[in-house]
Design a protein around this motif. Structure first.
Motif, short mmCIF file in Angstrom:
data_model
loop_
_atom_site.label_atom_id
_atom_site.label_comp_id
_atom_site.label_asym_id
_atom_site.label_seq_id
_atom_site.Cartn_x
_atom_site.Cartn_y
_atom_site.Cartn_z
N TYR A 217 0.80 -1.23 0.12
CA TYR A 217 -0.17 -0.11 -0.05
C TYR A 217 1.06 1.15 -0.02
CZ TYR A 217 -4.24 -2.94 0.87
OH TYR A 217 -5.09 -3.77 0.77
N ARG A 228 -12.98 2.04 7.28
CA ARG A 228 -12.48 1.05 7.82
C ARG A 228 -12.76 -0.12 6.75
NH1 ARG A 228 -9.70 4.99 10.01
NH2 ARG A 228 -8.94 4.37 12.21
N THR A 231 -9.73 0.27 1.13
CA THR A 231 -8.39 0.30 1.20
C THR A 231 -7.82 1.43 0.27
OG1 THR A 231 -8.19 -1.54 -0.48
CG2 THR A 231 -7.86 -1.93 2.00
N PHE A 234 -6.18 5.78 3.72
CA PHE A 234 -5.81 5.29 5.18
C PHE A 234 -5.59 6.38 5.96
CE2 PHE A 234 -3.99 1.40 2.51
CZ PHE A 234 -5.00 0.52 3.26
N ASP A 238 -5.85 2.91 10.76
CA ASP A 238 -6.59 2.12 9.51
C ASP A 238 -5.35 1.26 8.95
OD1 ASP A 238 -8.42 1.11 7.87
OD2 ASP A 238 -8.78 2.91 6.83
N ARG A 241 -4.30 -1.42 11.30
CA ARG A 241 -5.49 -2.65 11.33
C ARG A 241 -5.64 -3.31 10.34
NH1 ARG A 241 -11.23 -2.53 10.59
NH2 ARG A 241 -12.30 -3.62 12.26
N THR A 242 -5.26 -2.63 9.07
CA THR A 242 -5.38 -3.44 7.70
C THR A 242 -4.42 -4.32 7.56
OG1 THR A 242 -6.65 -1.56 6.72
CG2 THR A 242 -5.53 -3.14 5.20
N GLU A 246 -5.67 -8.10 6.93
CA GLU A 246 -5.21 -8.81 5.69
C GLU A 246 -4.10 -9.79 5.73
OE1 GLU A 246 -4.49 -6.73 2.32
OE2 GLU A 246 -6.50 -5.36 2.45
N LYS A 251 -7.50 -9.08 14.19
CA LYS A 251 -8.33 -7.86 14.03
C LYS A 251 -8.09 -6.97 15.22
CE LYS A 251 -13.18 -5.96 13.56
NZ LYS A 251 -14.55 -6.35 13.30
#
Length: 349
Positions: A217, A228, A231, A234, A238, A241-242, A246, A251
Protein backbone atom coordinates in the motif's frame (compact mmCIF):
# COMPACT_ATOMS: atom_id res chain seq x y z
CA UNK A 1 -4.39 8.97 14.21
CA UNK A 2 -1.99 10.73 11.93
CA UNK A 3 -3.09 14.34 12.29
CA UNK A 4 0.39 15.87 11.81
CA UNK A 5 0.34 17.70 8.49
CA UNK A 6 3.57 19.72 8.34
CA UNK A 7 5.68 19.02 5.23
CA UNK A 8 8.82 16.97 5.84
CA UNK A 9 12.15 18.43 4.77
CA UNK A 10 13.54 16.87 1.59
CA UNK A 11 16.83 15.00 2.06
CA UNK A 12 20.00 16.57 0.67
CA UNK A 13 21.16 15.09 -2.61
CA UNK A 14 24.54 15.13 -4.23
CA UNK A 15 25.48 17.34 -7.15
CA UNK A 16 25.58 14.32 -9.44
CA UNK A 17 22.02 13.32 -8.58
CA UNK A 18 20.92 16.93 -8.99
CA UNK A 19 22.45 16.98 -12.44
CA UNK A 20 20.73 13.73 -13.31
CA UNK A 21 17.34 15.03 -12.25
CA UNK A 22 17.91 18.26 -14.17
CA UNK A 23 18.09 16.13 -17.31
CA UNK A 24 14.85 14.42 -16.30
CA UNK A 25 16.18 10.91 -15.70
CA UNK A 26 18.89 8.45 -16.60
CA UNK A 27 18.58 7.31 -20.22
CA UNK A 28 19.70 3.73 -20.84
CA UNK A 29 20.20 2.38 -24.38
CA UNK A 30 18.01 -0.63 -25.09
CA UNK A 31 21.08 -2.77 -25.82
CA UNK A 32 22.37 -2.17 -22.29
CA UNK A 33 19.18 -3.27 -20.55
CA UNK A 34 19.35 -6.58 -18.72
CA UNK A 35 18.43 -9.17 -21.34
CA UNK A 36 16.39 -11.47 -19.11
CA UNK A 37 13.28 -9.30 -19.04
CA UNK A 38 10.45 -10.30 -16.73
CA UNK A 39 7.84 -9.07 -19.21
CA UNK A 40 5.73 -6.12 -20.21
CA UNK A 41 3.19 -4.35 -18.03
CA UNK A 42 0.24 -2.01 -18.37
CA UNK A 43 -0.19 0.70 -15.76
CA UNK A 44 -3.52 0.18 -14.00
CA UNK A 45 -3.36 3.26 -11.79
CA UNK A 46 -1.00 6.24 -11.72
CA UNK A 47 2.21 5.34 -9.91
CA UNK A 48 5.51 7.14 -9.26
CA UNK A 49 8.66 5.89 -10.97
CA UNK A 50 11.61 6.54 -8.64
CA UNK A 51 15.41 6.64 -8.85
CA UNK A 52 15.75 3.97 -6.14
CA UNK A 53 13.67 0.97 -4.93
CA UNK A 54 12.44 2.99 -1.94
CA UNK A 55 9.98 5.77 -1.19
CA UNK A 56 13.07 7.83 -0.30
CA UNK A 57 14.12 7.64 -3.95
CA UNK A 58 13.46 10.79 -5.96
CA UNK A 59 10.42 10.75 -8.25
CA UNK A 60 11.44 10.64 -11.92
CA UNK A 61 7.85 11.00 -13.12
CA UNK A 62 4.40 9.51 -12.66
CA UNK A 63 3.48 6.63 -14.94
CA UNK A 64 -0.03 7.18 -16.29
CA UNK A 65 -2.93 4.74 -16.44
CA UNK A 66 -2.88 2.73 -19.68
CA UNK A 67 0.84 3.31 -20.30
CA UNK A 68 2.92 0.29 -21.39
CA UNK A 69 6.30 -0.33 -19.77
CA UNK A 70 8.91 -3.09 -19.63
CA UNK A 71 9.57 -4.87 -16.33
CA UNK A 72 13.29 -5.56 -16.22
CA UNK A 73 13.45 -7.38 -12.90
CA UNK A 74 11.90 -7.66 -9.46
CA UNK A 75 14.47 -6.00 -7.22
CA UNK A 76 12.81 -7.20 -4.01
CA UNK A 77 9.36 -8.07 -2.67
CA UNK A 78 8.17 -4.49 -2.99
CA UNK A 79 9.81 -2.95 -6.09
CA UNK A 80 10.16 -3.60 -9.82
CA UNK A 81 12.94 -2.17 -11.98
CA UNK A 82 11.21 -0.92 -15.14
CA UNK A 83 11.86 0.93 -18.38
CA UNK A 84 9.32 3.21 -20.04
CA UNK A 85 8.81 3.87 -23.77
CA UNK A 86 11.31 6.75 -23.62
CA UNK A 87 14.11 4.47 -22.43
CA UNK A 88 13.98 5.83 -18.88
CA UNK A 89 14.79 3.27 -16.19
CA UNK A 90 13.47 3.50 -12.63
CA UNK A 91 11.61 1.66 -9.88
CA UNK A 92 7.88 1.22 -9.15
CA UNK A 93 5.86 -0.57 -6.48
CA UNK A 94 5.09 -4.27 -7.06
CA UNK A 95 1.53 -3.79 -5.77
CA UNK A 96 -0.95 -5.34 -8.21
CA UNK A 97 -3.12 -2.22 -7.97
CA UNK A 98 -0.54 -0.37 -10.10
CA UNK A 99 0.68 -2.81 -12.76
CA UNK A 100 -0.78 -5.67 -14.78
CA UNK A 101 2.14 -7.81 -15.96
CA UNK A 102 2.33 -10.07 -19.00
CA UNK A 103 5.37 -12.38 -18.75
CA UNK A 104 7.63 -12.14 -21.80
CA UNK A 105 7.71 -15.92 -22.14
CA UNK A 106 6.40 -18.97 -20.36
CA UNK A 107 8.73 -20.05 -17.55
CA UNK A 108 9.30 -23.47 -19.04
CA UNK A 109 7.89 -25.47 -21.93
CA UNK A 110 7.35 -28.33 -19.53
CA UNK A 111 5.64 -26.27 -16.83
CA UNK A 112 2.17 -27.13 -15.58
CA UNK A 113 -0.60 -25.15 -13.91
CA UNK A 114 -1.05 -24.99 -10.16
CA UNK A 115 -3.67 -23.55 -7.82
CA UNK A 116 -2.80 -22.33 -4.33
CA UNK A 117 -4.96 -24.00 -1.66
CA UNK A 118 -3.79 -22.04 1.40
CA UNK A 119 -1.42 -19.13 2.04
CA UNK A 120 2.17 -20.21 1.44
CA UNK A 121 5.54 -18.43 1.44
CA UNK A 122 7.31 -17.88 -1.90
CA UNK A 123 11.05 -18.27 -1.22
CA UNK A 124 14.35 -17.66 -2.98
CA UNK A 125 15.52 -21.27 -2.54
CA UNK A 126 13.89 -24.68 -1.91
CA UNK A 127 14.29 -24.51 1.85
CA UNK A 128 12.64 -22.80 4.81
CA UNK A 129 15.95 -20.99 5.25
CA UNK A 130 15.42 -19.30 1.87
CA UNK A 131 14.48 -15.63 2.07
CA UNK A 132 10.78 -14.82 1.69
CA UNK A 133 9.96 -13.10 -1.61
CA UNK A 134 6.31 -12.73 -0.64
CA UNK A 135 3.19 -14.81 -0.16
CA UNK A 136 0.81 -16.67 -2.43
CA UNK A 137 -2.80 -16.84 -1.33
CA UNK A 138 -5.76 -19.18 -1.76
CA UNK A 139 -6.93 -19.48 -5.41
CA UNK A 140 -3.82 -17.76 -6.82
CA UNK A 141 -2.76 -19.36 -10.12
CA UNK A 142 0.89 -20.28 -10.73
CA UNK A 143 3.06 -22.08 -13.27
CA UNK A 144 4.86 -25.03 -11.69
CA UNK A 145 8.25 -25.12 -13.40
CA UNK A 146 10.03 -27.98 -11.63
CA UNK A 147 10.27 -30.07 -8.47
CA UNK A 148 13.89 -29.81 -7.28
CA UNK A 149 13.21 -32.35 -4.53
CA UNK A 150 10.36 -34.21 -2.84
CA UNK A 151 9.34 -31.22 -0.76
CA UNK A 152 9.46 -28.12 -2.99
CA UNK A 153 8.15 -26.75 -6.27
CA UNK A 154 9.72 -24.01 -8.34
CA UNK A 155 6.87 -21.74 -9.49
CA UNK A 156 6.13 -18.44 -11.24
CA UNK A 157 3.09 -16.38 -10.28
CA UNK A 158 0.96 -13.99 -12.33
CA UNK A 159 2.96 -10.99 -11.14
CA UNK A 160 6.09 -12.41 -12.77
CA UNK A 161 7.66 -13.47 -9.46
CA UNK A 162 9.63 -16.73 -9.52
CA UNK A 163 10.62 -18.78 -6.51
CA UNK A 164 9.97 -21.91 -4.44
CA UNK A 165 7.01 -23.10 -2.37
CA UNK A 166 6.22 -26.20 -0.35
CA UNK A 167 4.83 -29.02 -2.52
CA UNK A 168 2.49 -30.25 0.22
CA UNK A 169 -1.05 -30.77 -1.07
CA UNK A 170 -2.45 -28.57 1.69
CA UNK A 171 -0.75 -25.60 -0.04
CA UNK A 172 -1.01 -26.36 -3.78
CA UNK A 173 -2.76 -28.62 -6.28
CA UNK A 174 -1.33 -29.19 -9.76
CA UNK A 175 -3.11 -30.10 -12.97
CA UNK A 176 -0.51 -32.48 -14.39
CA UNK A 177 2.95 -33.99 -14.09
CA UNK A 178 5.69 -31.68 -12.83
CA UNK A 179 8.96 -31.86 -14.82
CA UNK A 180 12.23 -32.63 -13.08
CA UNK A 181 12.60 -33.91 -9.54
CA UNK A 182 11.05 -36.55 -7.36
CA UNK A 183 7.87 -34.74 -6.33
CA UNK A 184 6.37 -35.25 -9.77
CA UNK A 185 3.07 -33.56 -8.95
CA UNK A 186 2.28 -36.00 -6.18
CA UNK A 187 2.47 -33.32 -3.46
CA UNK A 188 4.17 -35.73 -1.12
CA UNK A 189 5.55 -32.84 0.90
CA UNK A 190 7.58 -32.88 4.06
CA UNK A 191 5.43 -32.87 7.19
CA UNK A 192 8.33 -31.45 9.18
CA UNK A 193 8.55 -28.24 7.13
CA UNK A 194 5.22 -26.35 7.19
CA UNK A 195 5.67 -23.14 5.23
CA UNK A 196 2.47 -21.09 5.20
CA UNK A 197 4.21 -18.25 7.08
CA UNK A 198 1.53 -18.23 9.77
CA UNK A 199 1.88 -21.44 11.76
CA UNK A 200 1.25 -21.42 15.47
CA UNK A 201 4.16 -19.83 17.32
CA UNK A 202 5.86 -18.67 14.15
CA UNK A 203 5.59 -14.97 14.96
CA UNK A 204 8.55 -13.99 12.80
CA UNK A 205 6.80 -15.32 9.69
CA UNK A 206 3.56 -13.64 10.72
CA UNK A 207 5.34 -10.32 11.10
CA UNK A 208 6.83 -10.62 7.62
CA UNK A 209 3.36 -11.27 6.23
CA UNK A 210 1.98 -8.22 8.07
CA UNK A 211 4.79 -6.02 6.74
CA UNK A 212 4.42 -7.37 3.19
CA UNK A 213 0.74 -6.44 3.35
CA UNK A 214 1.59 -2.90 4.40
CA UNK A 215 4.30 -2.46 1.79
CA UNK A 216 1.89 -3.14 -1.05
CA UNK A 217 0.00 0.00 0.00
CA UNK A 218 3.00 2.34 -0.31
CA UNK A 219 1.79 5.64 -1.74
CA UNK A 220 -1.88 5.07 -0.91
CA UNK A 221 -3.38 8.51 -0.10
CA UNK A 222 -3.89 9.70 3.47
CA UNK A 223 -7.35 10.55 4.80
CA UNK A 224 -8.12 11.39 8.41
CA UNK A 225 -10.91 9.14 9.67
CA UNK A 226 -10.65 6.89 6.60
CA UNK A 227 -13.32 4.28 5.92
CA UNK A 228 -12.33 1.05 7.67
CA UNK A 229 -14.14 -0.98 5.00
CA UNK A 230 -12.03 0.21 2.03
CA UNK A 231 -8.31 0.41 1.19
CA UNK A 232 -8.48 3.43 -1.13
CA UNK A 233 -7.26 5.77 1.64
CA UNK A 234 -5.81 5.29 5.13
CA UNK A 235 -5.17 7.16 8.31
CA UNK A 236 -2.46 5.77 10.58
CA UNK A 237 -4.52 3.38 12.69
CA UNK A 238 -6.53 2.20 9.67
CA UNK A 239 -3.29 1.22 7.93
CA UNK A 240 -2.05 -0.70 11.00
CA UNK A 241 -5.40 -2.42 11.40
CA UNK A 242 -5.52 -3.40 7.71
CA UNK A 243 -1.98 -4.79 7.78
CA UNK A 244 -2.80 -7.20 10.59
CA UNK A 245 -6.30 -8.08 9.39
CA UNK A 246 -5.29 -8.75 5.78
CA UNK A 247 -1.90 -10.16 6.63
CA UNK A 248 -2.72 -12.70 9.35
CA UNK A 249 -6.42 -12.28 10.16
CA UNK A 250 -5.82 -10.49 13.47
CA UNK A 251 -8.43 -7.76 14.08
CA UNK A 252 -6.96 -4.90 16.10
CA UNK A 253 -8.96 -2.00 17.59
CA UNK A 254 -9.93 0.75 15.15
CA UNK A 255 -7.96 3.73 16.52
CA UNK A 256 -4.38 4.38 17.62
CA UNK A 257 -5.11 4.91 21.34
CA UNK A 258 -7.00 1.63 21.61
CA UNK A 259 -4.27 -0.12 19.62
CA UNK A 260 -1.78 1.29 22.12
CA UNK A 261 -3.79 -0.08 25.03
CA UNK A 262 -3.95 -3.44 23.25
CA UNK A 263 -0.14 -3.56 23.06
CA UNK A 264 0.29 -2.37 26.65
CA UNK A 265 -2.05 -5.11 27.85
CA UNK A 266 0.28 -7.65 26.25
CA UNK A 267 2.85 -6.55 28.84
CA UNK A 268 5.80 -6.17 26.47
CA UNK A 269 5.82 -2.42 25.73
CA UNK A 270 9.15 -0.54 25.75
CA UNK A 271 9.81 3.20 26.08
CA UNK A 272 13.20 3.21 24.32
CA UNK A 273 12.65 2.90 20.57
CA UNK A 274 16.09 1.29 20.19
CA UNK A 275 14.63 -1.77 21.97
CA UNK A 276 11.88 -2.22 19.40
CA UNK A 277 11.78 -5.36 17.26
CA UNK A 278 10.80 -5.58 13.61
CA UNK A 279 7.01 -5.66 13.37
CA UNK A 280 6.34 -3.92 16.68
CA UNK A 281 3.64 -1.28 16.78
CA UNK A 282 5.13 2.12 17.56
CA UNK A 283 3.16 4.95 19.19
CA UNK A 284 3.67 8.72 19.20
CA UNK A 285 2.38 11.81 20.98
CA UNK A 286 1.29 15.05 19.25
CA UNK A 287 3.75 17.10 17.19
CA UNK A 288 5.18 20.06 19.11
CA UNK A 289 8.15 20.98 16.96
CA UNK A 290 11.01 19.54 14.95
CA UNK A 291 13.73 19.92 17.61
CA UNK A 292 14.42 17.87 20.72
CA UNK A 293 14.11 20.98 22.87
CA UNK A 294 10.41 21.26 21.98
CA UNK A 295 9.81 18.08 23.97
CA UNK A 296 12.09 18.81 26.93
CA UNK A 297 10.45 18.30 30.31
CA UNK A 298 7.36 16.54 28.90
CA UNK A 299 6.13 13.56 30.89
CA UNK A 300 5.38 11.26 27.98
CA UNK A 301 3.59 8.75 30.19
CA UNK A 302 0.80 11.32 30.48
CA UNK A 303 0.62 12.19 26.79
CA UNK A 304 -2.23 11.03 24.57
CA UNK A 305 -1.38 8.77 21.66
CA UNK A 306 -2.12 10.58 18.39
CA UNK A 307 -0.24 8.46 15.85
CA UNK A 308 1.09 4.96 15.27
CA UNK A 309 2.84 2.78 12.71
CA UNK A 310 4.85 -0.41 12.26
CA UNK A 311 8.54 -0.58 13.11
CA UNK A 312 10.56 -2.11 10.26
CA UNK A 313 13.91 -2.27 12.03
CA UNK A 314 17.01 -0.23 11.21
CA UNK A 315 15.37 2.90 12.62
CA UNK A 316 12.49 2.96 10.12
CA UNK A 317 8.73 3.12 10.54
CA UNK A 318 6.02 2.29 7.99
CA UNK A 319 3.07 4.63 8.48
CA UNK A 320 0.89 7.40 7.04
CA UNK A 321 0.28 10.80 8.57
CA UNK A 322 -0.70 13.52 6.07
CA UNK A 323 -1.77 14.22 2.51
CA UNK A 324 1.26 16.46 2.03
CA UNK A 325 3.69 13.65 2.89
CA UNK A 326 2.40 11.48 0.06
CA UNK A 327 0.36 8.89 1.96
CA UNK A 328 1.73 5.54 3.10
CA UNK A 329 5.51 5.79 3.34
CA UNK A 330 8.64 4.79 5.27
CA UNK A 331 10.26 7.36 7.57
CA UNK A 332 13.48 7.40 9.56
CA UNK A 333 13.18 7.86 13.32
CA UNK A 334 16.62 8.83 14.64
CA UNK A 335 17.23 12.56 15.01
CA UNK A 336 13.76 13.51 13.77
CA UNK A 337 10.56 14.61 15.46
CA UNK A 338 9.46 10.95 15.34
CA UNK A 339 12.19 10.11 17.85
CA UNK A 340 11.21 13.02 20.10
CA UNK A 341 7.50 12.14 19.89
CA UNK A 342 7.97 8.42 20.57
CA UNK A 343 6.05 7.26 23.67
CA UNK A 344 6.21 3.45 23.61
CA UNK A 345 5.95 0.44 21.35
CA UNK A 346 5.62 -3.32 21.41
CA UNK A 347 4.30 -6.45 19.77
CA UNK A 348 0.63 -7.09 19.01
CA UNK A 349 1.28 -10.85 18.88
Amino acid sequence: MGTFSSKMKKPLITASITAMLALGAVMVPAADVWAAQAGTATVQSGVNMRTQPSTSGNVIRMLKQGESITVLEQTNSYWYKVQDSRGTVGYVSTSSQYLSITPSSTPSQGSTNGTIVATVTLRTSPSTSGSAIGYLHKNDQVQVISAPNAYWYEVADQQGRRGYISSQSKYITVSGAVPGGSAGGGNTGDPSTPDNGASTGDNAAKIEQVIATGMKYLGTPYEFGSNRNTTTTFDCSDLVRTMFLEGIGLKLPADSRQQGEYVQNKGNAVTDWHQLKRGDLIFFMSYKGSSASAYAGIDKSKQKITHDGIYLGNGQVLHTYSKESGGVKISSIAGTHWEYRFVYGGSAL
